[in-house]
Design an enzyme around this catalytic site. Sequence first.
Site, PDB file in Angstrom:
ATOM      1  N   ALA A 186       0.855  -1.179  -0.023  1.00  0.00           N
ATOM      2  CA  ALA A 186      -0.056   0.142  -0.060  1.00  0.00           C
ATOM      3  C   ALA A 186       1.126   1.171  -0.007  1.00  0.00           C
ATOM      4  CB  ALA A 186      -0.972  -0.069   1.139  1.00  0.00           C
ATOM      5  N   ASP A 196       8.860 -17.718  -7.584  1.00  0.00           N
ATOM      6  CA  ASP A 196       8.765 -15.980  -7.446  1.00  0.00           C
ATOM      7  C   ASP A 196       8.939 -15.498  -8.465  1.00  0.00           C
ATOM      8  OD1 ASP A 196       8.689 -13.956  -5.563  1.00  0.00           O
ATOM      9  OD2 ASP A 196      11.107 -13.535  -6.210  1.00  0.00           O
ATOM     10  N   ASP A 217     -10.357  -8.353  11.862  1.00  0.00           N
ATOM     11  CA  ASP A 217      -9.785  -9.584  12.012  1.00  0.00           C
ATOM     12  C   ASP A 217     -10.057 -10.517  10.921  1.00  0.00           C
ATOM     13  OD1 ASP A 217      -8.817 -12.008  12.266  1.00  0.00           O
ATOM     14  OD2 ASP A 217      -9.861 -12.283  14.327  1.00  0.00           O
ATOM     15  N   GLU A 221      18.488  -9.258 -10.922  1.00  0.00           N
ATOM     16  CA  GLU A 221      18.325  -8.130  -9.892  1.00  0.00           C
ATOM     17  C   GLU A 221      19.681  -8.076  -9.149  1.00  0.00           C
ATOM     18  OE1 GLU A 221      13.992  -7.840  -7.677  1.00  0.00           O
ATOM     19  OE2 GLU A 221      14.400 -10.209  -8.159  1.00  0.00           O
ATOM     20  N   HIS A 260       6.319 -14.017 -13.881  1.00  0.00           N
ATOM     21  CA  HIS A 260       6.718 -12.821 -14.608  1.00  0.00           C
ATOM     22  C   HIS A 260       7.604 -13.542 -15.696  1.00  0.00           C
ATOM     23  CE1 HIS A 260       5.653 -10.774 -11.245  1.00  0.00           C
ATOM     24  NE2 HIS A 260       6.908 -10.905 -10.594  1.00  0.00           N
ATOM     25  N   ASP A 270      -0.149  -9.515 -12.038  1.00  0.00           N
ATOM     26  CA  ASP A 270       1.297  -9.631 -12.300  1.00  0.00           C
ATOM     27  C   ASP A 270       1.890  -8.416 -12.653  1.00  0.00           C
ATOM     28  OD1 ASP A 270       3.783 -10.324 -13.929  1.00  0.00           O
ATOM     29  OD2 ASP A 270       3.455 -12.368 -13.884  1.00  0.00           O
ATOM     30  N   HIS A 271       2.575  -7.872 -11.671  1.00  0.00           N
ATOM     31  CA  HIS A 271       3.078  -6.198 -12.059  1.00  0.00           C
ATOM     32  C   HIS A 271       3.914  -6.366 -13.642  1.00  0.00           C
ATOM     33  CE1 HIS A 271       6.652  -7.459 -10.099  1.00  0.00           C
ATOM     34  NE2 HIS A 271       7.249  -5.974 -10.512  1.00  0.00           N
TER      35      HIS A 271
HETATM   36  C1  BG6 Z   1       8.359  -9.716  -7.392  1.00  0.00           C
HETATM   37  C2  BG6 Z   1       9.130 -10.722  -6.780  1.00  0.00           C
HETATM   38  O1  BG6 Z   1       7.174 -10.301  -7.974  1.00  0.00           O
HETATM   39  O2  BG6 Z   1       9.165  -9.140  -8.508  1.00  0.00           O
HETATM   40  C3  BG6 Z   1      10.488 -10.111  -6.262  1.00  0.00           C
HETATM   41  O3  BG6 Z   1       8.516 -11.430  -5.681  1.00  0.00           O
HETATM   42  C4  BG6 Z   1      11.056  -9.464  -7.428  1.00  0.00           C
HETATM   43  O4  BG6 Z   1      11.371 -11.073  -5.426  1.00  0.00           O
HETATM   44  C5  BG6 Z   1      10.308  -8.450  -8.047  1.00  0.00           C
HETATM   45  O5  BG6 Z   1      12.069  -8.600  -6.610  1.00  0.00           O
HETATM   46  C6  BG6 Z   1      10.924  -7.948  -9.109  1.00  0.00           C
HETATM   47  O6  BG6 Z   1      10.132  -6.801  -9.722  1.00  0.00           O
HETATM   48  P1  BG6 Z   1      10.958  -5.693 -10.593  1.00  0.00           P
HETATM   49  O7  BG6 Z   1       9.799  -4.922 -11.252  1.00  0.00           O
HETATM   50  O8  BG6 Z   1      11.816  -4.878  -9.842  1.00  0.00           O
HETATM   51  O9  BG6 Z   1      11.631  -6.343 -11.636  1.00  0.00           O
END
Ligand code: BG6
Length: 493
Positions: A18, A240, A89, A221, A245, A182-183
């Site tokens: 958030a 993960d 809760d 990363e 992704h 899924d960002h």
């Molecule tokens: C997340 C993972 O979904 O994506 C993290 O849980 C990871 O472990 C992250 O660090 C990476 O996202 P980005 O946008 O920084 O590539």
Amino acid sequence: SSIEPFAMVIFGGAGDLAQRKLFPALYTLHRSGFLPENFSVLGVGRSPRETKEYRQFLRKAVMQYARIKVEDENDWSAFAERFDYLPVDVNDASSYKELAITVANQEKQFSLPGNRLFYLAVAPELFGTVAENLKAGGLTEKENGWKRLVIEKPFGRDYQSAKSLQAQINGSFPEDEVYRIDHYLGKEMVQNIEMLRFANSLFENLWNNRYISNVQITAAETVGVENRASYYDHAGALRDMVQNHILQLLMMVAMEPPSRLKPEAIHDEKVKVLRSLRRYDEEDVDRYIIRGQYTGGLMDGKEVPSYVAEENVPADSVNETFVAGKLYIDNFRWSGVPFYIRTGKRMDEKSTEVVIQFRDVPKNLYFNKDNDLGPNLLVIKINPEEGLALQINAKKPGVANQVVPIVMDFCNNCGVDTPEAYESLIRDALEGDRTFFTHWEEVSLAWKFIDPIRRAWDKDGGENLATYEAGSQGPKESDALLNRDGFQWYSPY
Ligand code: BG6
């Protein structure tokens, strides 16, 4: 704004997501004129907080993480007064009665028609329970306005658990009301893959096994496990990053053109990619997928600890912090083309990229010792730099018959402040556009691909876990995976 007035309820409303993503995204959307005049946000969390305190928390989050600054205090007040907080809760069904009353009051106060967006930014164990309790508490009735559920990852930890979770959630929210985040799908350059492919004749004609020799997908990363060991040590890089992704990137690169730009049409094509994705039996896993764990090393001149020395990681952990693999999509378009994938923590550079390597020309007319033609590459840079690079061979100026590689480079976020993934995704969810969310079929097929790999690794007890130094490009086994086929990693480009 094409967004109807709405009430948003954030479970985990005082949490990290958030603070770092959702508040800044909402504020930027508000300032960009994308939010309607009337809306409300209710943060829900375990511990009690005063409204005033919660709005201060909001203010701090926006100042620290939003890509635009707060300028007008009147406008800020009008924005902030839409936010309130309620301790709930979430495991206790009876406490949803008060939640229902609070949301209804906000709706009355701001003249909202009953559209509700429930955002689950909580531990995944709670997804199912919250969905059930929302329904039991009477918050999901649809007579007035839409009801939508946004869920963060991970969706299950294997196919079976994902399937049970799906059943539990569908009891309250049918699939077309479920927005799985899924960002990566919210990233500008990931959305751009579609445009690049389907709005140009230049690439799509070459986008197949006759002209492409291999595809490389990297999400590297520099961060380590951070303070997430309790989650990460049980998840590992495969769950993960790869299950979601990386496979999403693969689908975007490999899918057929959809019949039209409608979410269902696009999802049909994405799902077909996963159906054609070759599954590896447990005994084949080691030939195609490798895993690694970082040891200590130097990053930016600073010593960083090994994975097993990180806080809350067991000293004998065999959890993987790196995965590389060679995947095949067994369909007409891609038969025989390896898709190399790679992701890891504590690598030398933060870089998410897709590299398309084209086949060499049939005969190199310029061949001599000075003229080793470089490959034609198309590099899609996703993060942190957004852009495209096209590597081609050209004449060396002033010299006869000598070739040099040149790069045509386009930067997507130079001098332009592009939206954060969460801005696009929250906006889509509020508009009811599920295009860039993960549908159930994608989740389930992704797990079916992942499960045998995970099982093979769980069985070997870490026997084939490679190591790599923090600050490196990953284990040597990852280079060997490509070198064996006469290729090499080109990222970071
Ligand atoms: C997340 C993972 O979904 O994506 C993290 O849980 C990871 O472990 C992250 O660090 C990476 O996202 P980005 O946008 O920084 O590539």
